[in-house]
Design an enzyme around this catalytic site. Structure first.
Site, PDB file in Angstrom:
ATOM      1  N   GLN A   1      36.725  56.021  35.294  1.00 16.97           N
ATOM      2  CA  GLN A   1      37.743  55.220  35.983  1.00 16.97           C
ATOM      3  C   GLN A   1      37.725  53.770  35.522  1.00 16.97           C
ATOM      4  OE1 GLN A   1      40.213  56.180  37.474  1.00 16.97           O
ATOM      5  NE2 GLN A   1      39.668  58.310  37.858  1.00 16.97           N
ATOM      6  N   SER A   2      37.412  53.554  34.253  1.00 15.38           N
ATOM      7  CA  SER A   2      37.314  52.196  33.722  1.00 15.38           C
ATOM      8  C   SER A   2      38.649  51.454  33.782  1.00 15.38           C
ATOM      9  CB  SER A   2      36.836  52.279  32.270  1.00 15.38           C
ATOM     10  OG  SER A   2      37.043  51.047  31.613  1.00 15.38           O
ATOM     11  N   ASN A   3      38.638  50.308  34.468  1.00 16.39           N
ATOM     12  CA  ASN A   3      39.815  49.428  34.463  1.00 16.39           C
ATOM     13  C   ASN A   3      40.016  48.818  33.088  1.00 16.39           C
ATOM     14  OD1 ASN A   3      40.423  49.513  37.377  1.00 16.39           O
ATOM     15  ND2 ASN A   3      38.432  48.504  37.569  1.00 16.39           N
TER      16      ASN A   3
END
Ligand SMILES: *Cc1c(COP(=O)(O)O)cnc(C)c1O
Length: 343
Positions: free
Chosen positions: A75-77
């Site tokens: 879920q890396s921004n």
């Protein structure tokens, strides 16, 4: 101290708003809490990573690269922002992602940031946590080699965009914040932010020194220990300075003046895992101030700040700026955990 800022491209909506949080401040007599809304630096590009990408992608274009490779959690921004920035610039994007598990042992593949990165055309390789931790350098080297065989020019960006060039994103943010503070006639005693890969912390910490501000920077760790950040942030700051026209004597002087402050007491169950107190803080801030925090970074950092204030810590700090580094999309994989608060 005047240092020439490297060139960048424009991607972010700047300046981001600075606003007073009136109802939150009332809970802590004698304190003024302000919000620097880097969550509003864009929509698809929102959050802190776009400030770093302005410098990094200028460099990628300058070097005639056509494919950006970067990495992060599922879920890396940072990966989502990089994928959209590449799509905006007509670059290809390749992501090396770590398949993190949630509290229940589920993965959130196909949702939120992971979904968005795929939607805008990034190619994605998923690895187990063990594979990723042990072989990240090899994974980068393999991806670069595969692209070169296809005749592409890769440009590698490390996790979070945190390297000597990416640090400039938050040095520049300090100059922006300083102007806004002057307009509001406030002098922040302390800036509080979440820290993950350390680049935001490094930029802010170096920025206040370069801007001759007395403001302290306190970072709330969301993963590693404060010893880890002391080392990583000081390395990034030194490398950043070494890439400028500063003399070795000036750099030594700067290194003496930087104060790297990290609190690692609010990591909770682990990276991207949150407990009830963090969810409670997120619900509180949404209801009290209309501010949307996330469970991975900003919710933990705000929970840390408010806990410290409740315990009478940070007594010397009257004017506090909370750096909202974004992360809203990361809230959605946690939506079910809010069941209790929404009734
Ligand atoms: C990446 C990230 C951070 C941490 O920033 P680093 O520069 O990696 O330390 C904080 N908040 C959000 C929302 C992020 O995506």
């Amino acid at each position: 101290m005047i240092v020439r800022t490297p060139q960048k491209i424009t991607l972010a909506n700047l300046p981001t708003p600075l606003r007073y949080m009136e109802r939150l401040s009332q809970r802590f007599p004698g304190k003024s809490l302000w919000l620097k809304s880097d969550d509003q630096s864009g929509f698809t590009l929102s959050g802190n990573k776009v400030r770093k990408l302005e410098f990094l992608l200028f460099d990628a274009l300058e070097k005639n690269c056509d494919t950006v490779i970067t990495c992060g959690g599922i879920q890396s921004n940072h990966c989502r922002a990089t994928a959209f920035a590449c799509a905006q610039l007509g670059l290809n994007c390749h992501l090396i992602l770590r398949n993190d598990l949630d509290q229940h042992g589920n993965v959130s593949a196909g949702q939120a940031n992971h979904f968005l990165a795929g939607l805008c055309g990034a190619s994605i390789e998923l690895h187990t946590q063990v594979q990723y931790a042990r072989t990240l350098n090899d994974l980068f080297a393999d991806a670069e080699a595969r692209l070169r065989i296809k005749g592409r020019q890769p440009y590698a960006i490390p996790v979070g965009g945190s390297n000597a060039l990416g640090v400039w994103g938050y040095i520049a943010a300090i100059a922006e914040l300083k102007q806004q503070c002057e307009a509001f006639d406030i002098e922040p005693d302390i800036i509080v932010c979440a820290t993950g890969s350390g680049g935001t912390q490094a930029g802010l910490t170096l920025g206040v020194v370069l801007e001759d501000m007395t403001t302290e920077v306190l970072s709330m760790a969301v993963c590693d220990s404060k010893e880890y950040f002391a080392k990583k942030v000081s390395e990034d700051i030194r490398l950043c300075c070494e890439n400028t026209e500063l003399s070795p004597l000036q750099i030594d002087d700067i290194m003496r003046r930087v104060r790297i402050q990290t609190n690692d007491n609010y990591i909770g169950p682990g990276y991207a895992l949150a407990d009830r107190e963090v969810y409670q803080t997120i619900a509180d801030l949404a209801r009290l101030e209309g501010v949307l925090l996330d469970p991975v970074y900003t919710g933990k950092a705000m929970h840390g700040l408010l806990s410290e204030l409740s315990r009478g810590q940070l007594a010397h700090a009257e004017t506090i700026v909370f750096m909202h580094t974004g992360g809203a999309f990361g809230l959605f994989p946690h939506a079910r955990a809010f069941g209790d608060f929404l009734r």
